[in-house]
Write an enzyme that holds these catalytic residues in place. Structure first.
Site, PDB file in Angstrom:
ATOM      1  N   HIS A  53       0.847  -1.202   0.000  1.00  0.00           N
ATOM      2  CA  HIS A  53       0.000   0.000   0.000  1.00  0.00           C
ATOM      3  C   HIS A  53       0.875   1.242   0.000  1.00  0.00           C
ATOM      4  O   HIS A  53       2.095   1.155   0.105  1.00  0.00           O
ATOM      5  CB  HIS A  53      -1.002  -0.005   1.163  1.00  0.00           C
ATOM      6  CG  HIS A  53      -0.400   0.106   2.532  1.00  0.00           C
ATOM      7  ND1 HIS A  53       0.409  -0.858   3.089  1.00  0.00           N
ATOM      8  CD2 HIS A  53      -0.480   1.088   3.483  1.00  0.00           C
ATOM      9  CE1 HIS A  53       0.786  -0.493   4.301  1.00  0.00           C
ATOM     10  NE2 HIS A  53       0.265   0.697   4.565  1.00  0.00           N
ATOM     11  N   HIS A  55       1.435   3.950   1.918  1.00  0.00           N
ATOM     12  CA  HIS A  55       2.000   4.720   3.037  1.00  0.00           C
ATOM     13  C   HIS A  55       3.528   4.796   2.958  1.00  0.00           C
ATOM     14  O   HIS A  55       4.199   3.855   2.549  1.00  0.00           O
ATOM     15  CB  HIS A  55       1.577   4.114   4.380  1.00  0.00           C
ATOM     16  CG  HIS A  55       0.130   4.375   4.690  1.00  0.00           C
ATOM     17  ND1 HIS A  55      -0.602   3.627   5.578  1.00  0.00           N
ATOM     18  CD2 HIS A  55      -0.723   5.331   4.223  1.00  0.00           C
ATOM     19  CE1 HIS A  55      -1.845   4.104   5.653  1.00  0.00           C
ATOM     20  NE2 HIS A  55      -1.934   5.134   4.827  1.00  0.00           N
ATOM     21  N   ASP A  57       5.960   4.685   5.079  1.00  0.00           N
ATOM     22  CA  ASP A  57       6.837   3.718   5.759  1.00  0.00           C
ATOM     23  C   ASP A  57       6.957   2.405   4.976  1.00  0.00           C
ATOM     24  O   ASP A  57       7.729   1.524   5.352  1.00  0.00           O
ATOM     25  CB  ASP A  57       6.389   3.466   7.216  1.00  0.00           C
ATOM     26  CG  ASP A  57       4.999   2.877   7.344  1.00  0.00           C
ATOM     27  OD1 ASP A  57       4.081   3.388   6.686  1.00  0.00           O
ATOM     28  OD2 ASP A  57       4.834   1.899   8.094  1.00  0.00           O
ATOM     29  N   HIS A  58       6.217   2.294   3.874  1.00  0.00           N
ATOM     30  CA  HIS A  58       6.290   1.108   3.003  1.00  0.00           C
ATOM     31  C   HIS A  58       6.871   1.440   1.635  1.00  0.00           C
ATOM     32  O   HIS A  58       7.182   0.533   0.864  1.00  0.00           O
ATOM     33  CB  HIS A  58       4.900   0.489   2.847  1.00  0.00           C
ATOM     34  CG  HIS A  58       4.280   0.108   4.160  1.00  0.00           C
ATOM     35  ND1 HIS A  58       4.076  -1.194   4.556  1.00  0.00           N
ATOM     36  CD2 HIS A  58       3.847   0.882   5.200  1.00  0.00           C
ATOM     37  CE1 HIS A  58       3.559  -1.213   5.777  1.00  0.00           C
ATOM     38  NE2 HIS A  58       3.400   0.040   6.183  1.00  0.00           N
ATOM     39  N   HIS A 109      -7.403  -0.831   5.460  1.00  0.00           N
ATOM     40  CA  HIS A 109      -6.385   0.104   5.988  1.00  0.00           C
ATOM     41  C   HIS A 109      -6.212   1.244   4.985  1.00  0.00           C
ATOM     42  O   HIS A 109      -6.263   2.428   5.351  1.00  0.00           O
ATOM     43  CB  HIS A 109      -5.089  -0.661   6.211  1.00  0.00           C
ATOM     44  CG  HIS A 109      -3.939   0.162   6.688  1.00  0.00           C
ATOM     45  ND1 HIS A 109      -3.911   0.758   7.925  1.00  0.00           N
ATOM     46  CD2 HIS A 109      -2.766   0.488   6.095  1.00  0.00           C
ATOM     47  CE1 HIS A 109      -2.771   1.416   8.067  1.00  0.00           C
ATOM     48  NE2 HIS A 109      -2.057   1.270   6.973  1.00  0.00           N
ATOM     49  N   ASP A 131      -0.140  -3.863   6.199  1.00  0.00           N
ATOM     50  CA  ASP A 131      -0.799  -3.350   7.403  1.00  0.00           C
ATOM     51  C   ASP A 131      -2.266  -3.777   7.477  1.00  0.00           C
ATOM     52  O   ASP A 131      -3.099  -3.085   8.066  1.00  0.00           O
ATOM     53  CB  ASP A 131      -0.735  -1.817   7.442  1.00  0.00           C
ATOM     54  CG  ASP A 131       0.669  -1.295   7.702  1.00  0.00           C
ATOM     55  OD1 ASP A 131       1.590  -2.113   7.895  1.00  0.00           O
ATOM     56  OD2 ASP A 131       0.841  -0.062   7.696  1.00  0.00           O
ATOM     57  N   HIS A 169       4.638  -4.876  10.539  1.00  0.00           N
ATOM     58  CA  HIS A 169       4.998  -4.214  11.801  1.00  0.00           C
ATOM     59  C   HIS A 169       5.104  -5.212  12.961  1.00  0.00           C
ATOM     60  O   HIS A 169       4.332  -6.178  13.025  1.00  0.00           O
ATOM     61  CB  HIS A 169       3.973  -3.141  12.196  1.00  0.00           C
ATOM     62  CG  HIS A 169       3.979  -1.940  11.318  1.00  0.00           C
ATOM     63  ND1 HIS A 169       4.820  -0.867  11.531  1.00  0.00           N
ATOM     64  CD2 HIS A 169       3.266  -1.650  10.199  1.00  0.00           C
ATOM     65  CE1 HIS A 169       4.604   0.056  10.587  1.00  0.00           C
ATOM     66  NE2 HIS A 169       3.672  -0.392   9.772  1.00  0.00           N
TER      67      HIS A 169
HETATM   68 FE    FE Z   1       2.837   0.762   8.080  1.00  0.00          FE
HETATM   69 ZN    ZN Z   2       0.135   1.662   6.542  1.00  0.00          ZN
END
Ligand code: FE
Ligand code: ZN
Length: 257
Positions: A53, A55, A57-58, A109, A131, A169
Site C-alpha cells: 500500500h 503509506h 513507511d512502506h 487500511h 498493514d 509491523h
Molecule cells: Fe505501516
Molecule cells: Zn500503513
C-alpha cells in the site's frame, strides 16, 4: 527459499525472500537496510520489489532502491506510488523464479491495499499482508470501511492454516495486551503472549506467525466468536451484527491503553 525480516524504523519489518541468488523485498520504506543486507550478501541479486500500500513507511525507499538495483516493482494498481510501477490487483499472478505469487485485494487500511500469497515447494505458504493483518490485531481503518476490512480479513482467514503470516509491523505485544482484555479466558492467547514476551526480551521478532495461531488468538479474526462478540456487546450494546461488532471492536482498540 529463505525468509528474513529486516527491521526498519522503530517497528517495521521489510521482508526479504531469497534463493541464494535472487531476492525480493516487500515494502521497502527504508532503502538503507536493504542495501546493507545486499552488501553483506553479494552473491544475491535483488530483482523484485512488492508493495502492499501507499503509506510512506512502506514506499519511501523505492526511488533510491530502484536507482541502485535493476528491479521490477509490483504495487497496488488502485493506489498512487512515488515511482512508476507494475500495477497489480486481485487475480494477478507474479512469477518469480518458479514461485507463483498471487495478488489479493484486501481494502480497509487503505482503499487499494493488496497482499501477496505464495506456496514455495516443500515449505509452508507465505503471506505478505502489509498493514492489513498483524499478529493479534489488524490495521487501522484509514480509508476503508469496517465491512471492507472484515471481508478482507475473512479472505485471509480462509487461506491454508499453515500459512506463515508476514505483517509489516512488530505490534504483537501491544496487540496481545488488547486481545487479553477482550478475550481473557483464551488459554492459547495467554500461552502465545508468554512466548512472544520472551522473544521480545531476547530481541527476536514474533513473526512470521502461523495463520492457525492467529485464528486462535486474534480478536479481529474471532469477532464472530461468542467470547469476543459478548465482550464487545458488553461495552457497545448496539453492536448487533457482524459488521457493527467488528466496527465496535476496532473502535475499542483505537481507545485502548
Ligand atoms: Fe505501516
Ligand atoms: Zn500503513
Amino acid at each position: 527459499m529463505n525468509l528474513i525480516p529486516l527491521p526498519a524504523f522503530t517497528d517495521n519489518y521489510i521482508w526479504l525472500l531469497h534463493d541464494d541468488r535472487h531476492a525480493l523485498v516487500v515494502d521497502p520504506g527504508d532503502c538503507a537496510v536493504v542495501l546493507a543486507w545486499l552488501a553483506q550478501n553479494p552473491q544475491v541479486q535483488l530483482d523484485t520489489i512488492l508493495v502492499t500500500h501507499h503509506h510512506a513507511d512502506h514506499t519511501a525507499g523505492l526511488a533510491e532502491l530502484t536507482a541502485h538495483t535493476r528491479t521490477k516493482v509490483y504495487a497496488p494498481a488502485m493506489e498512487n506510488m512515488p515511482i512508476a510501477v507494475h500495477g497489480v490487483q486481485q487475480g494477478d499472478d507474479i512469477l518469480w523464479h518458479g514461485l507463483r505469487l498471487q495478488v489479493l485485494d484486501v481494502p480497509g487500511h487503505t482503499a487499494g491495499h493488496i497482499a501477496f500469497w505464495a506456496a514455495p515447494p516443500d515449505q509452508a505458504p507465505l503471506l505478505f499482508c502489509g498493514d492489513t493483518l498483524f499478529s493479534g490485531g489488524c490495521g487501522r481503518l484509514f480509508e476503508g470501511t469496517p465491512a471492507q476490512m472484515l471481508d478482507s480479513l475473512d479472505r485471509l482467514a480462509a487461506l491454508p492454516d499453515d500459512t506463515r503470516v508476514c505483517p509489516a509491523h512488530e505490534y504483537t505485544l501491544s496487540n496481545l495486551k488488547f486481545a487479553l482484555a477482550v478475550d481473557p479466558d483464551n488459554a492459547t492467547l495467554h500461552a502465545h503472549f508468554g512466548v512472544c514476551t520472551q522473544l521480545r526480551q531476547q530481541g527476536q521478532p514474533t513473526l512470521p506467525v502461523r495463520l492457525s495461531t492467529e485464528l486462535a488468538i486474534n480478536p479481529f479474526l474471532r469477532s464472530r466468536s461468542h467470547a469476543v462478540a459478548a465482550a464487545v456487546r458488553q461495552r457497545e450494546a448496539l453492536a448487533v451484527d457482524d459488521v457493527t461488532t467488528f466496527a465496535a471492536l476496532r473502535a475499542w482498540k483505537n481507545e485502548f491503553k
